[in-house]
Write a protein that holds these residues in place. Structure first.
Motif, PDB file in Angstrom:
ATOM      1  N   ALA A 332     -36.996  -8.872   9.662  1.00 31.79           N
ATOM      2  CA  ALA A 332     -36.521  -7.986  11.413  1.00 31.79           C
ATOM      3  C   ALA A 332     -34.647  -8.292  11.217  1.00 31.79           C
ATOM      4  N   ALA A 333     -34.161  -7.538  11.196  1.00 27.69           N
ATOM      5  CA  ALA A 333     -32.765  -7.408  11.213  1.00 27.69           C
ATOM      6  C   ALA A 333     -31.865  -8.460  11.968  1.00 27.69           C
ATOM      7  N   HIS A 334     -30.796  -9.162  11.292  1.00 30.63           N
ATOM      8  CA  HIS A 334     -29.932  -9.476  11.859  1.00 30.63           C
ATOM      9  C   HIS A 334     -28.322  -8.811  12.685  1.00 30.63           C
ATOM     10  N   ARG A 335     -28.398  -7.718  11.764  1.00 25.43           N
ATOM     11  CA  ARG A 335     -27.382  -6.648  12.429  1.00 25.43           C
ATOM     12  C   ARG A 335     -27.735  -5.609  12.217  1.00 25.43           C
ATOM     13  N   LEU A 336     -27.069  -4.635  13.250  1.00 25.60           N
ATOM     14  CA  LEU A 336     -28.158  -2.838  12.844  1.00 25.60           C
ATOM     15  C   LEU A 336     -26.895  -2.392  13.210  1.00 25.60           C
ATOM     16  N   LEU A 337     -26.792  -1.431  12.398  1.00 23.59           N
ATOM     17  CA  LEU A 337     -25.441  -0.486  12.433  1.00 23.59           C
ATOM     18  C   LEU A 337     -26.107   1.509  12.699  1.00 23.59           C
ATOM     19  N   LEU A 338     -25.346   1.632  13.845  1.00 23.41           N
ATOM     20  CA  LEU A 338     -26.201   3.091  13.920  1.00 23.41           C
ATOM     21  C   LEU A 338     -25.054   3.882  13.877  1.00 23.41           C
ATOM     22  N   LEU A 339     -25.537   5.139  12.914  1.00 18.91           N
ATOM     23  CA  LEU A 339     -23.932   6.012  13.072  1.00 18.91           C
ATOM     24  C   LEU A 339     -25.388   7.256  13.616  1.00 18.91           C
ATOM     25  N   PHE A 340     -23.341   7.895  14.736  1.00 13.68           N
ATOM     26  CA  PHE A 340     -23.799   9.381  15.062  1.00 13.68           C
ATOM     27  C   PHE A 340     -22.148  10.203  14.549  1.00 13.68           C
ATOM     28  N   ALA A 341     -22.837  11.370  14.718  1.00 13.42           N
ATOM     29  CA  ALA A 341     -21.557  12.520  14.204  1.00 13.42           C
ATOM     30  C   ALA A 341     -21.656  13.956  14.992  1.00 13.42           C
ATOM     31  N   GLY A 342     -20.764  14.618  15.882  1.00  8.79           N
ATOM     32  CA  GLY A 342     -20.975  15.410  16.604  1.00  8.79           C
ATOM     33  C   GLY A 342     -20.292  16.859  16.407  1.00  8.79           C
ATOM     34  N   PHE A 343     -20.922  17.748  17.296  1.00  7.99           N
ATOM     35  CA  PHE A 343     -19.323  18.359  17.635  1.00  7.99           C
ATOM     36  C   PHE A 343     -18.033  18.686  18.051  1.00  7.99           C
ATOM     37  N   GLY A 344     -16.920  19.332  17.402  1.00  6.47           N
ATOM     38  CA  GLY A 344     -15.526  18.686  17.899  1.00  6.47           C
ATOM     39  C   GLY A 344     -14.867  18.090  16.812  1.00  6.47           C
TER      40      GLY A 344
END
Length: 358
Positions: A332-344
């Motif tokens: 199990a990871a202690h810290r998670l990084l979540l990435l997102f991108a979108g229009f504009g």
């Protein structure tokens, strides 16, 4: 600023009506529920079984049932109804408007209707800013809680059935006619996902803490990923959490199945984090849930870690692009990084800490 915790989550998606069903689907390798709208060639990861309701009233009834169930699952209806409610979406109620052909009206009206469904007594905010909407809602809730303005908040990410979104993305030649293969050797576009996700955020300690996050708008490519803007969002998210790149144990990629965007994101991650950190993508299971993605993917990712269940890839990842994609973490990871991108030109990053994983 006080810390903000994820006190509970709810999710209705193509994997099932709630989070336990989603985790069970991943554990048993059950395929996500799919739909093709009549006359259209592009598949959709469907939140509702069967065809889309053929009247405005029926569409709204389905939406109400799904939204209320996800909110109840998050636990927010027990303690948080006096806090702020954030509605994050790209399509809002466009599916109902398709049935009635009533295209006029206040864009905030649907958010107020959702609040009425929930008997919500606190302030209601609409966050309609393409695919980073739910992340921006989470960060807004975090600021309210951190400043002591409220004890609890509810973020709802809503992406409900409609043809409008599918046709618009298809017109831009962004959709796959079969299935999404993020970072895959045969990737040929994204597949739209429908979802209702509920995040109950609060000041009371819980397993998951929201440590840092950022949204950055890049101006040079409003329809595609801009590496400098994503890198800036990543760096700000880490800095706001008092963290460094070496603190990250797992990355949830944005990766939607675009040939160019997936490659740019993978290159950036390899440069900033190295290739020893496991990467995961949830879009083969959920589809790209657009404005709801920040809430839907955070809910599913934390549930996956809690259950030690990870989505398996049913296609070959591009070995030159993401050799560590799709491999279950060794622990199990202690810290998670979540990435997102979108229009504009929107680019966003969020860091969450699992306080039970050390």
């Amino acid at each position: 600023m006080r810390p903000t915790y994820l006190r509970g989550a709810g999710l209705a998606s193509a994997l099932g009506p709630d989070l336990p069903a989603a985790v069970h689907a991943l554990r048993t390798d059950a395929p996500p529920r799919m739909r093709r709208h009549a006359g259209l060639d592009w598949p959709v990861h469907a939140v509702w079984e069967g065809e889309v309701p053929a009247s405005e009233d029926a569409w709204m009834a389905h939406a109400r049932e799904t939204v209320c169930a996800a909110a109840r699952e998050s636990g927010a209806l027990d303690t948080a109804r006096s806090g702020p409610l954030f509605i994050a979406s790209s399509s809002r109620d466009i599916g109902a408007r398709e049935q009635s052909l009533a295209w006029h009206g206040d864009t905030h009206a649907f958010s107020e209707r959702v609040a009425q469904w929930l008997d919500w007594r606190g302030p209601v905010f609409s966050v309609f800013n393409a695919c980073t909407s739910a992340v921006q809602a989470v960060l807004s809730a975090q600021r309210c809680i951190g400043a002591g303005e409220c004890e609890d908040a509810l973020v709802l990410g809503l992406e409900l059935p409609n043809r409008y979104t599918v046709c618009g993305l298809a017109a831009m030649q962004l959709l796959s006619t079969e299935r999404a293969q993020p970072c895959g050797a045969g990737r040929a576009g994204l597949v739209v996902g429908e979802a209702v996700a509920a995040l109950h955020l609060g000041a009371a300690p819980a397993r998951w803490r929201i440590d840092g996050g950022a949204c950055v708008v890049g101006g040079s490519n409003p329809a595609g990923l801009e590496p400098q803007a994503l890198a800036r969002a990543l760096d700000l998210a880490l800095a706001r959490g008092g963290l460094q790149a070496r603190d990250i144990g797992l990355v949830k990629m944005h990766a939607a199945g675009s040939g160019a965007n997936d490659a740019l994101e993978a290159s950036l991650l390899a440069e900033r984090l190295g290739t020893h950190v496991p990467w995961v993508t949830l879009k083969p299971s959920l589809g790209h849930t657009l404005g709801a993605a920040g809430a839907a993917e955070l809910a599913l990712l934390t549930a996956c870690q809690a259950a030690d269940v990870w989505p398996r890839l049913h296609y070959a990842p591009d070995p030159a692009l993401a050799p560590q994609l799709g491999k279950a973490p060794a622990h199990a990871a202690h810290r998670l990084l979540l990435l997102f991108a979108g229009f504009g030109g929107g680019h966003a990053a969020l860091v969450a800490t699992d306080q039970e994983a050390r």
